[in-house]
Design a protein around this motif. Sequence first.
Motif, PDB file in Angstrom:
ATOM      1  N   GLU A 287       0.787  -1.377   0.103  1.00  0.00           N
ATOM      2  CA  GLU A 287       0.074  -0.135  -0.040  1.00  0.00           C
ATOM      3  C   GLU A 287       0.879   1.112  -0.094  1.00  0.00           C
ATOM      4  O   GLU A 287       0.699   2.451  -0.720  1.00  0.00           O
ATOM      5  N   ARG A 289       3.883   1.405  -1.002  1.00  0.00           N
ATOM      6  CA  ARG A 289       4.610   1.340  -2.153  1.00  0.00           C
ATOM      7  C   ARG A 289       3.892   1.996  -3.353  1.00  0.00           C
ATOM      8  O   ARG A 289       4.266   2.878  -4.269  1.00  0.00           O
ATOM      9  N   SER A 290       2.449   1.710  -3.282  1.00  0.00           N
ATOM     10  CA  SER A 290       1.640   2.345  -4.359  1.00  0.00           C
ATOM     11  C   SER A 290       1.381   3.645  -4.410  1.00  0.00           C
ATOM     12  O   SER A 290       1.459   4.375  -4.944  1.00  0.00           O
ATOM     13  N   LYS A 293       4.420   5.494  -5.204  1.00  0.00           N
ATOM     14  CA  LYS A 293       4.440   5.285  -6.706  1.00  0.00           C
ATOM     15  C   LYS A 293       3.565   6.577  -7.293  1.00  0.00           C
ATOM     16  O   LYS A 293       4.050   7.172  -8.321  1.00  0.00           O
ATOM     17  N   THR A 294       2.446   6.445  -6.972  1.00  0.00           N
ATOM     18  CA  THR A 294       1.470   7.409  -7.383  1.00  0.00           C
ATOM     19  C   THR A 294       2.112   9.075  -7.312  1.00  0.00           C
ATOM     20  O   THR A 294       2.192   9.771  -8.442  1.00  0.00           O
TER      21      THR A 294
END
Lengths: 355, 286
Positions: A287, A289-290, A293-294
Amino acid sequence: MTSHRTRTIVVTGAGGVGKTTLSAAMAIVAAEEGARALVLTVDPARRLADALGVGLLGNEPVEVTDHPGLWAAMLDVTASWESVIHHYAEPDVADRLLDNPFFRAIADRFPAAQAFAASEEMAQLIESGAWDVLIVDTPPSGGGIDFFLAPRRTGDLVGGKLLLWLTGARLPARRALYRITARPMLRLADTVLGGPLLEEIAEFLLDLRTMYDGLRTRARTIERHLRRATTIVVTTSDPTPLREARRFFEELTGVEVVPELVLFNRALPTEWVTAADRPIRGVPDAELRSALKTNLRRWGAEAARQQAARREFSNRYRVDPTTVPWLPTPPATMVELGALVRHSERLVDLVRRGT
Amino acid sequence: MFDKRLLIVSGKGGVGKSAVAGAIAIEAARRGLQVLAMGLTDPVGIAGHLAAPHAGYEPLQVRPGISLVVIDRARALDEYLKLQLRVPKMAPTGQLTRALNLLVDTAPGVREIISIGKPVYEVWKDRWDLVVVDAPALGQLRSYLRAPETIAGLVPAGAVREQAASIGRTLADPAIAGLVLVTTPAELPVVETLESLHDLDADAPIEVSRIVANRVLEPLDVDRDRLAEVPDGPARAAALLHLDMVEDQRRWLARLPEGIRLPFLFGTLTPEEVAARLSEELGAER
């Protein structure tokens, strides 16, 4: 004449790009490198004035506490104009001018008047020979370009195409004024504008005119100082300031000022442009990481936009782009300010050459 | 603000006021208003945001409901002399205009009244529901808004003075005109905006309709403490930058009066896309 000893760096660009902050930062680094350095600022933000440890500045340079060799001054437009008038006008004319509503209006409001005051202050500081390095932060009017054109424009105003038109004489005597309403065109203008306005303007210009020779010579001296100075154009990679920065390459040819450096402030790291295409390592939580990334993708897109804008500008005007990093908050201490300049070797070099 | 007849959009240089002016025009047209968008001193700004390649002194329809005008000072002076001051037709206006141009540069308030007069005449013409003006930056705005008063102080009587006074009355009428102040949530723009609000409060040449905070960042859904476990690199640096900026922005937003918040737009967008995106955000405004 000791002026050859002062190395002058004129920092220019549109409003809001960080000129004042970078000017102060350059002076700090120059002083750290052992020079007697003075920064002449225009309207510093509260936080910057606090960082420099100076409260109310004026045209008179003040040494910054605990920073040997570092001085700061702030442009006082009205005081500059008063000193110009006292210097070049006869005492009775000077009194009349200083009382004149047009003079007040011009000195207080007109961007060109602020620019002329700044260039006059710069010249005086150079001529004092008291500093090794003088950093001049310029008023933002005309994207900074007014500063370079101010000496010429002031000469034009005083030289008086308008006066010529109003009076019809090259060097009119005071009584020439009374011919104003005799000329047909002026009679028309007079009806339209209201007589006293024309008369008062003419009177004001006649007084200003007595300073013509003095101011004209002065304007040429100031232009010479400007040609000898190093000019740095500060911009961000945003369209509006870039458009203003272009003018330095397209409109300043007449005064022979060529910017030595274009400084792109608030630059994001170029490695962010492609960073989001690679996996983020060392973050086991999917979570987190995402989310990272966004976020990186958005900032990467912004970094790409900046890079493209810098490239386009640099290619067009054949300049080597120098960047200053984007900080989340403006630097608030002397150390942070210095670090901003030390980030770029090119900039440190430029400051150092004056020491 | 969409019930006004004249909206003047200003702000510190570089905060995006032309984009916001363009966005207001687009949203007003979407609501069915006939809009005149006007660039007061900048020939490029609002024209770019409305994707209009050719803008001139005559209103030109650039999209449904929006016409565009960019002020040309010589033409404005001409119009001012002929239509507003009723200078006789037989007068050699060309020559007079050229000569007066010099005067306009010298006499305080005259240049400004001619520029600020143009949008006001357009309101008087009653041809548009709304005139949206991309005005000069805050630093110069004051001399434009105060021009009627400046002229009154210099000229005791005459056509210019009367004209200036009626322009001043229209600007000061809150049923007709409003000022939209654009800022970004950072120190200098906010401080300058607050100073302007203070000044405007004192002489009230126009009502302040809205304060627009532009480029506001959305909060990032990442806990700062958790970044300690993220290795150094772009992902961590970008997250830190975002968190720090949100915090700084929050501080400056808190000092602004209530108003419109517009988002920071990341990445490559054309001026036209920027205005279109921002106009969507204005959908809920009255």
